[in-house]
Design a protein around this motif. Structure first.
Motif, PDB file in Angstrom:
ATOM      1  N   UNK A   1      11.542   2.634   7.801  1.00  0.00           N
ATOM      2  CA  UNK A   1      10.167   2.598   7.311  1.00  0.00           C
ATOM      3  C   UNK A   1       9.648   4.017   7.085  1.00  0.00           C
ATOM      4  N   UNK A   4      11.019   5.512   3.882  1.00  0.00           N
ATOM      5  CA  UNK A   4      10.376   4.988   2.682  1.00  0.00           C
ATOM      6  C   UNK A   4       9.010   5.628   2.465  1.00  0.00           C
ATOM      7  N   UNK A   5       8.330   5.863   3.569  1.00  0.00           N
ATOM      8  CA  UNK A   5       6.971   6.382   3.486  1.00  0.00           C
ATOM      9  C   UNK A   5       6.932   7.699   2.707  1.00  0.00           C
ATOM     10  N   UNK A   8       6.931   7.366  -1.101  1.00  0.00           N
ATOM     11  CA  UNK A   8       5.799   6.736  -1.771  1.00  0.00           C
ATOM     12  C   UNK A   8       4.705   7.741  -2.087  1.00  0.00           C
ATOM     13  N   UNK A   9       4.127   7.600  -3.269  1.00  0.00           N
ATOM     14  CA  UNK A   9       3.022   8.484  -3.623  1.00  0.00           C
ATOM     15  C   UNK A   9       1.729   7.680  -3.577  1.00  0.00           C
ATOM     16  N   UNK A  10       0.633   8.336  -3.333  1.00  0.00           N
ATOM     17  CA  UNK A  10      -0.642   7.622  -3.226  1.00  0.00           C
ATOM     18  C   UNK A  10      -1.005   6.846  -4.495  1.00  0.00           C
ATOM     19  N   UNK A  12       0.718   4.953  -6.159  1.00  0.00           N
ATOM     20  CA  UNK A  12       1.272   3.607  -6.145  1.00  0.00           C
ATOM     21  C   UNK A  12       0.348   2.625  -5.440  1.00  0.00           C
ATOM     22  N   UNK A  13      -0.632   3.153  -4.746  1.00  0.00           N
ATOM     23  CA  UNK A  13      -1.523   2.268  -4.004  1.00  0.00           C
ATOM     24  C   UNK A  13      -2.816   1.996  -4.754  1.00  0.00           C
ATOM     25  N   UNK A  14      -2.795   2.232  -6.074  1.00  0.00           N
ATOM     26  CA  UNK A  14      -3.963   1.893  -6.877  1.00  0.00           C
ATOM     27  C   UNK A  14      -3.974   0.390  -7.114  1.00  0.00           C
TER      28      UNK A  14
ATOM     29  N   UNK C 296      -1.548  -4.065  -5.523  1.00  0.00           N
ATOM     30  CA  UNK C 296      -1.474  -2.646  -5.889  1.00  0.00           C
ATOM     31  C   UNK C 296      -0.215  -2.450  -6.720  1.00  0.00           C
ATOM     32  N   UNK C 297      -0.126  -1.274  -7.307  1.00  0.00           N
ATOM     33  CA  UNK C 297       1.011  -0.999  -8.179  1.00  0.00           C
ATOM     34  C   UNK C 297       2.332  -1.142  -7.419  1.00  0.00           C
ATOM     35  N   UNK C 298       2.319  -0.671  -6.183  1.00  0.00           N
ATOM     36  CA  UNK C 298       3.559  -0.684  -5.417  1.00  0.00           C
ATOM     37  C   UNK C 298       4.062  -2.106  -5.158  1.00  0.00           C
ATOM     38  N   UNK C 301       6.686  -3.068  -7.371  1.00  0.00           N
ATOM     39  CA  UNK C 301       7.881  -2.228  -7.390  1.00  0.00           C
ATOM     40  C   UNK C 301       8.772  -2.430  -6.181  1.00  0.00           C
ATOM     41  N   UNK C 302       8.167  -2.635  -5.049  1.00  0.00           N
ATOM     42  CA  UNK C 302       8.950  -2.605  -3.823  1.00  0.00           C
ATOM     43  C   UNK C 302       8.470  -3.676  -2.863  1.00  0.00           C
ATOM     44  N   UNK C 305       7.716  -3.802   3.845  1.00  0.00           N
ATOM     45  CA  UNK C 305       8.367  -4.075   5.140  1.00  0.00           C
ATOM     46  C   UNK C 305       7.373  -4.752   6.065  1.00  0.00           C
ATOM     47  N   UNK C 321      -0.214  -0.024   4.837  1.00  0.00           N
ATOM     48  CA  UNK C 321       0.314   1.329   4.696  1.00  0.00           C
ATOM     49  C   UNK C 321      -0.842   2.321   4.779  1.00  0.00           C
ATOM     50  N   UNK C 323      -1.535   4.875   3.125  1.00  0.00           N
ATOM     51  CA  UNK C 323      -2.090   5.329   1.853  1.00  0.00           C
ATOM     52  C   UNK C 323      -2.914   4.253   1.161  1.00  0.00           C
ATOM     53  N   UNK C 324      -2.830   3.025   1.646  1.00  0.00           N
ATOM     54  CA  UNK C 324      -3.488   1.930   0.950  1.00  0.00           C
ATOM     55  C   UNK C 324      -4.995   1.984   1.162  1.00  0.00           C
ATOM     56  N   UNK C 325      -5.754   1.513   0.165  1.00  0.00           N
ATOM     57  CA  UNK C 325      -7.208   1.461   0.356  1.00  0.00           C
ATOM     58  C   UNK C 325      -7.550   0.470   1.459  1.00  0.00           C
TER      59      UNK C 325
END
Lengths: 382, 310, 353
Positions: A1, A4-5, A8-10, A12-14, C296-298, C301-302, C305, C321, C323-325
């Motif tokens: 985990x 993977x972190x 990942x770029x921020x 991708x969390x849009x 989200x976009x991710x 893609x993936x 976990x 995660x 980074x997630x909102x």
């Protein structure tokens, strides 16, 4: 985990809006009942083969009699019992040669007796073969197979009877395909009458229900107690064998099965919501029957009709076989088989072709009907 | 249950009465007398005597009541084709070979069919399954007389393994029995396969598996019984096919049975004999249907205890 | 508490005419001794297939377990052959089926159906097995067991039949009981009785139960822990409190939002839009993304976990995660969560008095 972190770029969390587009793709294309059934039927190799065989036989039966100049009813006793002969297919056995099995104290005597007995001059003898040595069992006689060019012996060198001729010298090719037409005609007509009577009876009985249904069912109960074998035979004896008489006899109790199916389906459908809904909205009885019930039982009707056709064809042939068939010169596959049976040990070709055709017809209709049942039965639909 | 049986028997009697009446009047509708063939040789006076002797000069209603009265006492009248022999008597001498053939074909055919259907359903979608399906279609499709012809030609005429015709010992029964049993076999195999597949896919078979019951026990203790019960219902159609079959097969193999006699009677217009055989066939058919229904009730516990299935 | 069953990365596939269906796609969970684990999810989410795999009842040859382990008493059940599985089925692991109307053999007496397992696994003779069968019928609350044992299933009502099915499952004192929607086919009043019976039996026998259901009300009633399944995977797993008071996965929110509660004031039910994905071609990334309003976009893609929320609580969503909102569950779900809390409290009070 953790690994993977890092990747990942921020961005991708849009948030994205996925609803709508993707979930639509997931549903399967809408197919109508008939499209769905057709697709399933096409996948059924047996049924498609049955269909092809049937279409093939039906086409030849229509075209076949036109392909040569012989009539189905023109007797010519000189040309009796000629075996099949086809120009260009001599190598495949269609050479017009007849084999007789004859007996004698010596092989020579046997051949001589055979030629005399069948009225064949010696020059047309093509070959002979001893098939059985003398023994106690056959009274110390030789059995000899003699092959003769019977066409030449009878003076028909230039004629080609593709399926041979019968005892009256009629062309069997023409008779067999005419006979196939008649067998098919009887099968189809009987199935059609069964369908009309059965659908009406069953539909009325099931739709009105109550006392009407009760009386109509009692009648069916008594009728179905009579074996159709008995009904058919009695009817033919009374009506005298003929195309129409046979068809009518076959349909007298034949519709009962259809009526039962239609009644059952109607009863089942009648209480379902969509019919109740139509009733509440003020649809007339007739409209409900035509618009809702009939389309819904069509599948069952088609399946049942498809099974009726081969059984009618069989029954007609059976009647011919016990001497209740069409009268000469008219012929069906059944009467052809029946006459061929008298002499099939010497002239097997007379039996082989109608027997093959009726068997193919029966198999074709049965597997096509099986396939249709699998394709149309709503229970199978997923 | 008793009420149900009584009701069924009443229906049976009504049906038989209708058949007898219909048969009688249908025969009366036929033009001419049964003696047309010999009529030319007889003088008018001789003909009168003949008609008198067979009661054919009485008014039709009188003849009818005489006929029905005789029926109740088991008297089916006198055959025209054999001088003065009672129809009942003729039937009794002829029924033996037919019953023997029919029973043999039915028993062997249905046992083979059940085994075939069972194997096909267990080895679903294997070559056994395909072969048994093809056999079943062929068995249902090919007319028995075609099949009988094939058997006779190869096994009797060509290879001489079995006698081609007549009725003189057990080996004479082999070919007619095979010809006759193909249909019962095919129909049983088919029905059994469908039923077995349904049972094997049922929840209670899965529950039995969940109990740890072995596969063999599941097949024979759980599945077989449940699949066999509905197979009883094909006995009805099977009987009809056997009756139809005996008519042609006895003719082909020259078996001195009822079917052969019936065909002969049809061809010489021996009306009392036709009527007698017709009635016998009807009784047989109706009886078998009734027995099957009752048997079904006995074997299936769901029906037995709720009393009578509608 | 010790684990009695460990399921690791279980995969189940089915070959169909249309192609290979990936019914279960990597399921992990443990079952502890004496606990009840509920598996919830929509139909087609793979919950029933998972239990069938535990029983070795995946229909062959169409169904396969291409990957994964099912560890029970040191053995991997996924690799056992059928002969060995027969020894375990019914003795160590047994199952209660969904529809009592169809799961009993109609032509076999009820007693015989109960005795079958006893004779096979415990090598009892007929008389002994019969005594035990009567005892079992008594245990599951069937009156006059001595007479009832000689009757056929059709003489029993639906609820009574389900009791018989439970008696069959309990016959050999199994260590694990798999209950596949055991109350769905029953009337509501009967449902409650059967659930009470199961709880009662669990207290007496200390059996571990895996309880499959799509009814969250039942879950709250019987379960210790809950696993939420979606498209062949466990998307969230935790204790009942974790799932009901602190759900993390948007699918769990959807489930809770679509569940009617008797005492909730608002009558709005939130439906989850769309349909579950086609498991012949599972989508890339998060299978729930297409129906997820918080996607989200991710997610495309993936695959997410399993993120750890607490020692007992895990959820597979990228929302956890760092980074997630930060997103909050919908207001209706939140109100509901509170509702559960009060309902539960009153429930417990009721039991105490």
């Amino acid at each position: 985990m953790d690994k993977e972190k890092e990747k990942l770029s921020p961005e991708q969390f849009q948030p994205v809006d996925l609803a709508g587009e993707k979930s639509e793709e997931l549903t399967r294309p809408e197919l109508s009942y008939w499209q769905d059934a057709w697709i399933r039927l096409r996948k059924n190799k047996g049924a498609i083969m049955g269909l092809i065989v049937l279409v093939f036989i039906i086409l030849i039966s229509l075209v076949g009699p036109l392909l040569n100049d012989y009539e189905f009813d023109s007797a010519n006793y000189d040309a009796a019992f000629l075996p099949p002969k086809v120009e260009g297919l001599e190598w495949a056995g269609f050479n017009g040669h007849q084999t007789f099995t004859v007996q004698g104290e010596t092989p020579e005597e046997a051949i001589q007796r055979g030629l005399e007995g069948y009225e064949v001059e010696e020059q047309y003898l093509l070959g002979s073969e001893v098939v059985e040595q003398p023994s106690e069992q056959n009274d110390n006689y030789y059995s000899v197979d003699i092959e003769v060019d019977i066409y030449s012996a009878k003076g028909f060198e230039d004629e080609y009877f593709w399926f041979g001729t019968d005892s009256m010298g009629r062309d069997l090719w023409t008779r067999i395909w005419k006979g196939t037409q008649i067998s098919l005609y009887i099968g189809l007509l009987a199935a059609l009458i069964d369908m009309v009577v059965g659908v009406l009876y069953g539909g009325i009985s099931g739709y009105y229900g109550g006392r009407v249904d009760n009386y109509m069912q009692r009648i069916i109960e008594i009728l179905s107690g009579i074996p159709n074998l008995v009904v058919v035979i009695l009817m033919i004896i009374v009506l005298k064998p003929g195309l129409l008489a046979i068809t009518i006899a076959l349909t007298i109790t034949g519709w009962i099965g259809m009526a039962r199916i239609v009644r059952g389906q109607t009863l089942k459908l009648k209480n379902q919501e969509f019919v109740l809904a139509a009733k509440t909205l003020g649809s007339s009885d007739k409209r409900i029957l035509m618009k809702h019930l009939i389309p819904n039982v069509t599948g069952m009707i088609i399946i049942n009709t498809m099974f009726t056709i081969p059984s009618a064809i069989f029954f007609e042939a059976f009647l011919s076989f016990i001497g209740l068939g069409l009268q000469s010169p008219y012929a069906s596959l059944g009467t052809l088989i029946d006459t061929a049976f008298d002499s099939y040990r010497v002239y097997p070709y007379m039996l082989v072709y109608p027997a093959i055709i009726i068997s193919l017809l029966m198999i074709g209709f049965n597997i096509l009907a099986d396939g249709l049942r699998d394709a149309l039965d709503p229970k199978m639909r997923k | 249950m008793a009420k149900y049986i009584a009701q069924r028997i009443i229906y049976m009697i009504i049906t038989l009465f209708i058949i007898a009446t219909a048969t009688f009047f249908l025969m009366k509708l036929l033009p001419g007398s049964p003696f047309n063939q010999v009529a030319a040789k007889l003088s008018d006076a001789q003909m009168e005597i003949l008609l008198d002797r067979y009661g054919l000069n009485d008014p039709v209603p009188v003849q009818y009541f005489k006929y029905i009265g005789g029926l109740i006492q088991g008297d089916l009248g006198v055959s025209f084709q054999y001088n003065n022999r009672a129809v009942t008597d003729l039937i009794m001498t002829r029924i033996g070979p037919s019953a023997y053939l029919g029973a043999q074909a039915m028993i062997i055919g249905s046992i083979l069919g059940i085994i075939l259907g069972m194997v096909a359903s267990i080895r679903h979608n294997s070559w056994v399954d395909y072969t048994s399906n093809i056999l079943a279609v062929i068995g249902i499709s090919i007319p028995s007389f075609v099949f009988a012809g094939l058997l006779q030609y190869y096994f009797a005429v060509q290879w001489r393994i079995f006698p081609p015709s007549f009725w003189e010992g057990p080996e004479y029964t082999v070919l007619p029995t095979i010809a006759l049993m193909i249909f019962p076999m095919a129909i049983c195999a088919r029905f059994m396969r469908t039923e077995m597949m349904e049972v094997l896919g049922s929840d209670y078979i899965e529950l039995a598996r969940a109990k740890g019951v072995s596969n063999n026990k599941i097949m024979f203790k759980h599945a077989l019984r449940n699949a066999l019960i509905p197979v009883i219902t094909v006995i009805g159609p099977m009987t009809v096919s056997l009756m139809t079959g005996t008519l042609v097969i006895e003719q082909i193999f020259a078996v001195p049975g009822l079917g052969e006699q019936f065909v002969r009677s049809i061809n010489v217009n021996d009306y009392p004999m036709i009527m007698g055989t017709t009635l016998l066939f009807s009784v047989l058919f109706i009886g078998v249907v009734l027995i099957v229904d009752l048997l079904y009730g006995i074997i299936d516990p769901r029906i037995r205890l709720t009393g009578g299935k509608k | 508490m010790e684990n009695i069953l460990e399921v690791k990365d279980l995969h189940v596939t089915f070959d169909t005419y249309g192609g290979k269906v990936q019914a279960v796609r990597g399921v992990n969970f443990n079952l502890k001794k004496g606990e009840t684990l509920a598996i919830v999810g929509e139909s087609g989410s793979g919950k029933s297939v998972t239990t069938k795999a535990l029983m070795g009842l995946i229909p062959k040859p169409a169904g396969k377990i291409p990957k994964g382990e099912i560890i029970f008493e040191g053995k991997d059940l996924a690799k056992l052959n059928d002969k060995h599985m027969q020894q375990i089925r019914g003795r160590d692991i047994s199952m209660i089926f969904q529809d009592p109307m169809t799961s009993l053999n109609p032509t076999m007496k009820v007693g015989g159906q109960i005795m079958e397992g006893l004779i096979k696994h415990q090598k009892m003779n007929k008389a002994k097995a019969k005594d035990r069968a009567i005892e079992l019928l008594d245990l599951v609350g069937i009156p006059n067991p001595k007479e009832r044992i000689n009757q056929y299933p059709h003489q029993f009502s639906g609820g009574m039949r389900q009791r018989v099915v439970i008696a069959i499952a309990l016959a050999c004192n199994p260590k694990i009981l798999l209950a596949d929607e055991p109350t769905t086919a029953l009337d509501v009043t009967i449902q409650a009785q059967i659930l009470e019976l199961m709880k009662d039996i669990q207290k007496k026998t200390e059996t571990s139960i895996v309880f499959i259901t799509h009814d969250l009300g039942v879950v709250a009633n019987v379960a210790d822990r809950v696993a939420v399944m979606y498209a062949g995977k466990i998307v969230e797993i935790g204790t009942v409190d974790d799932i009901f008071y602190n759900p993390k996965h948007p699918y769990t929110w959807g489930l809770l939002g679509s569940m009617p509660t008797v005492d909730s004031k608002e009558d709005e039910l939130i439906a989850i839009p769309g349909t579950p994905p086609d498991l012949m071609k599972p989508p890339k990334g998060d299978a729930f993304a297409a129906r997820n309003p918080y996607a989200m976009k991710i997610d495309t893609e993936m695959e997410p976990p399993l993120f750890k929320v607490s020692d007992t609580h895990y959820a597979a969503t990228w929302l956890l995660h760092e980074d997630a909102p930060q997103v909050e569950p919908p207001a209706a779900v939140k109100r509901r969560m509170k509702g559960f809390a009060t309902a539960d409290a009153s429930d417990e009070k009721g039991e105490e008095s």
